[in-house]
Design an enzyme around this catalytic site. Structure first.
Site, short mmCIF file in Angstrom:
data_model
loop_
_atom_site.label_atom_id
_atom_site.label_comp_id
_atom_site.label_asym_id
_atom_site.label_seq_id
_atom_site.Cartn_x
_atom_site.Cartn_y
_atom_site.Cartn_z
N GLU A 81 29.16 29.96 49.35
CA GLU A 81 28.90 28.53 49.31
C GLU A 81 28.15 28.02 50.54
O GLU A 81 27.66 26.89 50.54
CB GLU A 81 30.22 27.76 49.18
CG GLU A 81 30.89 27.88 47.83
CD GLU A 81 30.09 27.22 46.72
OE1 GLU A 81 29.36 26.26 47.02
OE2 GLU A 81 30.18 27.67 45.58
N GLU A 112 42.32 48.67 47.75
CA GLU A 112 42.90 48.06 48.95
C GLU A 112 43.70 49.06 49.79
O GLU A 112 44.11 48.74 50.91
CB GLU A 112 43.81 46.90 48.57
CG GLU A 112 45.06 47.31 47.81
CD GLU A 112 45.94 46.09 47.49
OE1 GLU A 112 47.14 46.19 47.75
OE2 GLU A 112 45.41 45.09 46.98
#
Length: 622
Positions: A81, A112
């Site tokens: 953004e 992960e």
């Protein structure tokens, strides 16, 4: 993992699978309400993070988010953004997620669990000591994140750890830990819920705060953009108009001269510079508009048609701004622009919504006056919910920035009818609209107020209180606990309902406070034909008279007192006005003169004028 707070069991959701949809919504909403306070506990750490990130970015470093699963996706989202919001290069803020791009849209099992993978991902980015790495791991123990933080520390990068468990393993691995503890999730272990919300809030603050520090904004406006397509041209034009007061056409012409650069346009116009001088001042100020304008007289911006004075009345339902030209010798002021907006009650509407309403009303007043630029000599804002110094300071700082003058007064809205409706500015002012209150000032300048405690704690005699009492009478009548009343038929019809039971959904689900207060004329109309309504009107007027008499007594006003009445109930109903005056007389106060103030903003304008002559050589008001 059994010890992790985010993996705990929430007692309130133990029977989640047996709950109705509405019960689920209310439970989740109640738990979500815990997130913002948890984030607030980390304010000092978040502020430190903003300062470090801004410093590193300004020196050419990068902000790198590192996470897995939901945490990684939130980091990538925030990074993505930045270019459209602040016109940053894509490489300035980067999101790295375990499993790569594929993990953004579907789970990559086991990604992960590999700390070495994070090291490899950061090596591909050529991580350096100039960068900031934010490791995001709700549990605080994700191997991928811990591995990345270990490597970042070795590289000399500044490390920030973001987790939602107080004993997070990442804490000793980072230079700065941000740990908003939100507790167990409604759905046990589903950290995309409260923990995810907390993470998003923190990332919003880190990135937005850093960009503000870098000069990407002017006030609350995103000014670091260049109008290169139709959407950006529209946005740039709107920002320039909002800051300068220019017309759409004039803003477009200014932007064209400045190559579509919003910052350059603002500095050129507000500072009175040519384009190249504006660019050079921005370069010297490292892109910060306010710094580029520092050292200039506040009134230098524009001098077209002014100077001006501004008066604003901000209530619980509507905000009104009046723009007038400062009078010359022998002439009174002339109101040339009027703008309106919704509620600017700081407490009821909230600070952001209130300031947005003030800004909209101001822009409408400018447009109505046909002003392409202005110099405000002085301004007065009379606002509901601004009785305390903290709220007054907040609005004053906003107004000084927005208007380019330090001659700004912020007072509570009850002051305005007194200024507008009494011969010498002292006496008694009583407001009865959506809310209610009384304000008194004696000839020596001593003031007192009574009432105005808001719809939950007071506002007796207001439109909202009157309608609330009437609705209760309707429901008591429906139960058979009280006499039948004409109010049932009339209020149900006004609400578009057919049965008293429907009032529950209407009041709790559809109508806001202003909408309910707007039903007051229905109650007043019933008073001449219905004993229940008549009693409610008498009680409301008596309560309001008690409030007014209390304020008057506290500053020892005389028994014959200048009285200014404002608000929809007084202006729209002679019956209510007469009931109030009768009740006030019973308490020992007669009104003379009596003024109905239909435009309290004129009182704000009068106070703005008095402020203007105190800071200039303006002629005295006759």
């Amino acid at each position: 993992m059994d010890h992790l707070q985010t993996e705990g069991r929430l007692a309130a959701s133990a029977h989640l699978d047996e709950m109705t949809p509405l019960e689920i919504v209310r439970l989740m909403n109640a738990e979500d309400a815990r997130v913002a306070p948890a984030v607030a506990t980390q304010a000092p750490a978040i502020a430190q993070g903003i300062a470090v990130i801004a410093e590193r970015l300004e020196r050419g470093g990068r902000l790198i988010y590192l996470g897995a699963g939901t945490s990684g996706r939130l980091g990538v989202l925030d990074a993505t953004e930045m270019p459209p919001t602040f016109q940053t290069p894509p490489e300035m803020v980067v999101g790295v997620i375990a499993g790569g791009v594929e993990a953004l849209t579907r789970a990559v099992e086991g990604a992960e669990d590999h700390p070495e993978a994070a090291e490899q991902d950061l090596q591909r980015l050529h991580l350096s000591a100039q960068d900031v790495v934010v490791g995001i791991a709700t549990s605080g123990r994700t191997p991928y994140v811990l591995g990345g933080l270990h490597y970042a520390r070795r590289c000399g990068a500044f490390t920030i750890g973001l987790a939602c468990n107080s004993d997070a393993e990442l804490i000793p691995l980072v230079d700065l830990a941000i740990i908003p503890v939100v507790g167990p999730e409604v759905l046990s272990g589903s950290t995309r819920l409260k923990a995810g919300t907390a993470t998003k809030l923190v990332l919003n603050m880190l990135s937005t705060g850093a960009m503000v520090r870098l000069g990407k904004t002017y006030g609350h406006l995103m000014v670091d953009l260049k109008a290169t397509n139709e959407k950006l041209r529209w946005r740039a034009n709107r920002i320039v108009r909002e800051v300068t007061g220019l017309s759409r056409e004039a803003a477009a012409e200014l932007l064209e001269r400045c190559g579509g650069e919003v910052k350059t346009a603002l500095v050129a116009h507000l500072g009175g510079f040519d384009v190249e001088t504006a660019r050079e001042r921005l370069r010297q100020a490292r892109g910060r508009v306010r710094a580029a304008l520092s050292g200039l007289p506040r009134s230098r911006a524009v001098h077209e048609g002014g100077p001006w004075i501004l008066g604003v009345d901000g209530g619980g339902t509507q905000t009104t701004a009046l723009l007038a030209r400062l009078p010359t010798a022998g002439n009174g002021w002339e109101v040339l622009g009027r703008g309106t907006a919704g509620s600017s009650n700081l407490r009821a509407a909230g600070v952001s919504a209130a300031l947005a309403a003030l800004d909209l009303a101001l822009r409408e007043a400018l447009a109505a006056a046909g002003v392409s630029g202005m110099t405000v000599r002085a301004a007065c804002f009379g606002l509901a919910g601004a009785g305390r110094s903290a709220e007054q300071r907040l609005v004053r700082e906003w107004a000084e920035q927005r208007l380019g003058t330090s001659a700004v007064e912020v007072v509570e809205d009850a002051v305005l009818p007194l200024a507008a409706g009494t011969p010498e500015g002292w006496g008694l002012a009583v407001i009865a609209g959506t809310g209610s209150m009384a304000f008194a000032q004696n000839a020596a300048g001593e003031t007192a107020r009574a009432g105005g405690w808001g719809w939950l704690l007071g506002d007796e005699g207001s439109g909202y209180a009157l309608v609330q009492a009437a609705l209760r009478a309707v429901l008591r009548a429906a139960d058979g606990r009280a006499p039948a009343t004409l109010l049932t038929e009339r209020l149900l019809a006004a609400c578009g309902l057919t049965q008293p039971e429907e009032l529950i959904e209407y009041v709790y689900g559809r109508a806001d406070r202003a909408a309910l207060a707007a039903l007051a004329p229905v109650v007043l109309d019933c008073a001449s034909r219905d004993a229940v309504a008549d009693r409610l009107v008498q009680e409301g007027a008596a309560e309001l008279a008690a409030i007014a008499a209390t304020a008057a007594a506290r500053v020892a006003l005389p028994s014959t007192v200048p009285l200014a009445l404002a608000g929809g109930l007084f202006l729209g109903s002679r019956l209510y006005r007469d009931r109030f005056l009768h009740a006030l007389a019973e308490r020992g106060y007669q009104a003379h003169p009596l003024t109905r103030v239909s435009e309290p903003a004129l009182g704000a304008l009068r106070r703005a004028y008095r402020l203007a002559i105190s800071v200039s050589n303006a002629p005295p008001l006759s």
